[in-house]
Design an enzyme around this catalytic site. Structure first.
Site, PDB file in Angstrom:
ATOM      1  N   HIS A   1       1.207  -1.148  -0.155  1.00 24.41           N
ATOM      2  CA  HIS A   1       0.176  -0.356  -0.204  1.00 24.41           C
ATOM      3  C   HIS A   1       1.151   1.067  -0.053  1.00 24.41           C
ATOM      4  CE1 HIS A   1      -4.020   1.813   0.824  1.00 24.41           C
ATOM      5  NE2 HIS A   1      -2.854   3.167   1.407  1.00 24.41           N
ATOM      6  N   CYS A   2       0.652   2.222  -0.902  1.00 21.08           N
ATOM      7  CA  CYS A   2       1.647   3.679  -1.066  1.00 21.08           C
ATOM      8  C   CYS A   2       0.607   4.472  -0.511  1.00 21.08           C
ATOM      9  CB  CYS A   2       2.382   3.603  -2.923  1.00 21.08           C
ATOM     10  SG  CYS A   2       3.028   5.325  -2.882  1.00 21.08           S
ATOM     11  N   VAL A   3       1.959   4.959   0.055  1.00 21.43           N
ATOM     12  CA  VAL A   3       0.879   6.061   1.123  1.00 21.43           C
ATOM     13  C   VAL A   3       0.917   7.351   0.412  1.00 21.43           C
ATOM     14  CG1 VAL A   3       3.323   6.641   2.458  1.00 21.43           C
ATOM     15  CG2 VAL A   3       1.345   7.861   3.296  1.00 21.43           C
TER      16      VAL A   3
ATOM     17  N   GLY B   1      -2.041   6.712  -1.990  1.00 17.95           N
ATOM     18  CA  GLY B   1      -3.241   6.041  -1.143  1.00 17.95           C
ATOM     19  C   GLY B   1      -3.706   5.157  -1.956  1.00 17.95           C
ATOM     20  N   CYS B   2      -3.366   4.613  -2.256  1.00 19.75           N
ATOM     21  CA  CYS B   2      -3.831   2.908  -2.957  1.00 19.75           C
ATOM     22  C   CYS B   2      -2.321   1.713  -3.229  1.00 19.75           C
ATOM     23  CB  CYS B   2      -4.003   3.277  -4.480  1.00 19.75           C
ATOM     24  SG  CYS B   2      -2.728   3.671  -5.609  1.00 19.75           S
TER      25      CYS B   2
END
Ligand SMILES: [Zn+2]
Ligand SMILES: [Zn+2]
Length: 283
Positions: free
Chosen positions: A118-120, A123-124
């Protein structure tokens, strides 16, 4: 494409995406308004070159981010078999069967096809259908960070009052130095942007290297950690096409809008044996 996916799922995702967008926008304005006029006061053509290159980089970062965030990459809406096949799992949260390489994300609240992480900043989750955009984003954040860092050297040291150990400390810690009155507010902002650009370069290049290593072995982070190598199709180029699509060079270098179809549906992944059998059958 799903616009509803743009909505942040939690506060850290919202801050991460906002930070990325603001960093890119403020860097572009800073380079055009402050840095370039200081470097090339006479030769306007050189300035136009830098501005065009900057627009191209910003376009690639923002469009890759957009495609990354809006691409549907979950198992929701897909027809899944009612019996559990080999390498499939039953997801207790989704209450359904999940294909090999897919995992449930607690933040996205869905099972993601060939989930990596999950990539901050977007956001996905990074998975099968949007990995190509993540890779393009990393490439252009790295290039943009490097480009801006080189240009900033012509501006920041002069703004800080020359190159010395104290101005190096100023550069690394702009906020405390501003609080103690050593530098003015605008200089603090310029220096902060320069640090963000340097971090963008280092962060982008490190992640690009890490994911390139995964990609040439056709692995996800989870599979690398668990020593799973069964999805590698042998040659690095075949593995790259599995991850970035058949038109990957143009798609990654030019724009995320360039079509680069992926060879799979995100559900069925052949092993090297099955793949060579399939390709000899189709000949
Ligand atoms: Zn699930
Ligand atoms: Zn997620």
């Amino acid at each position: 494409m799903k616009l509803a996916k743009l909505k942040p799922k939690n506060v850290s995702d919202a801050i991460g995406t906002l930070f990325l967008v603001l960093a890119v926008g403020s860097t572009f304005i800073f380079e055009v308004q402050m840095v370039l006029p200081r470097i090339h006061t006479i030769d306007a053509t050189v300035n136009y070159f830098h501005i065009s290159a900057g627009i191209f980089i910003v376009f690639n970062i923002m469009s890759n981010l957009w495609c990354l965030m809006t691409t549907e990459n979950s198992t929701a809406g897909l027809m899944m078999p009612s019996v559990l096949k080999p390498n499939w799992r039953f997801c207790m949260v989704c209450e359904g069967n999940s294909p090999p390489r897919s995992y449930h994300c607690q933040i996205c609240d869905e099972c993601v096809l060939k989930r990596d992480h999950h990539c901050v900043f977007s956001g996905c989750c990074i998975g099968y259908k949007n990995f190509r955009f993540y890779y393009g984003l990393l490439l252009y954040v790295g290039i943009g960070g490097f480009y801006a860092t080189v240009l900033n050297q012509f501006f920041v040291w002069e703004a800080l009052g020359g190159f010395s150990w104290i101005t190096v400390a100023n550069h690394l810690l702009p906020f405390p130095f501003w609080l103690f009155g050593r530098i003015s507010f605008p200089v603090m902002v310029y220096t902060f942007i320069s640090i963000v650009d340097l971090c963008g370069f280092l962060f982008g290049v490190s992640l690009l290297y890490y994911h390139s290593m995964l990609m040439i072995n056709n692995q996800t982070t989870y599979e690398k950690n668990k020593g799973i190598t069964q999805y590698s199709l042998g040659h690095w180029k075949t593995n790259v096409v599995e991850n970035l699509g058949s038109n990957w060079v143009a798609a990654i270098l030019l724009s995320p809008l360039v079509s680069s179809p992926l060879p799979r549906n995100g559900i069925d992944f052949p092993t090297i044996k099955e793949n060579s059998l399939n390709s000899s059958k189709s000949k």
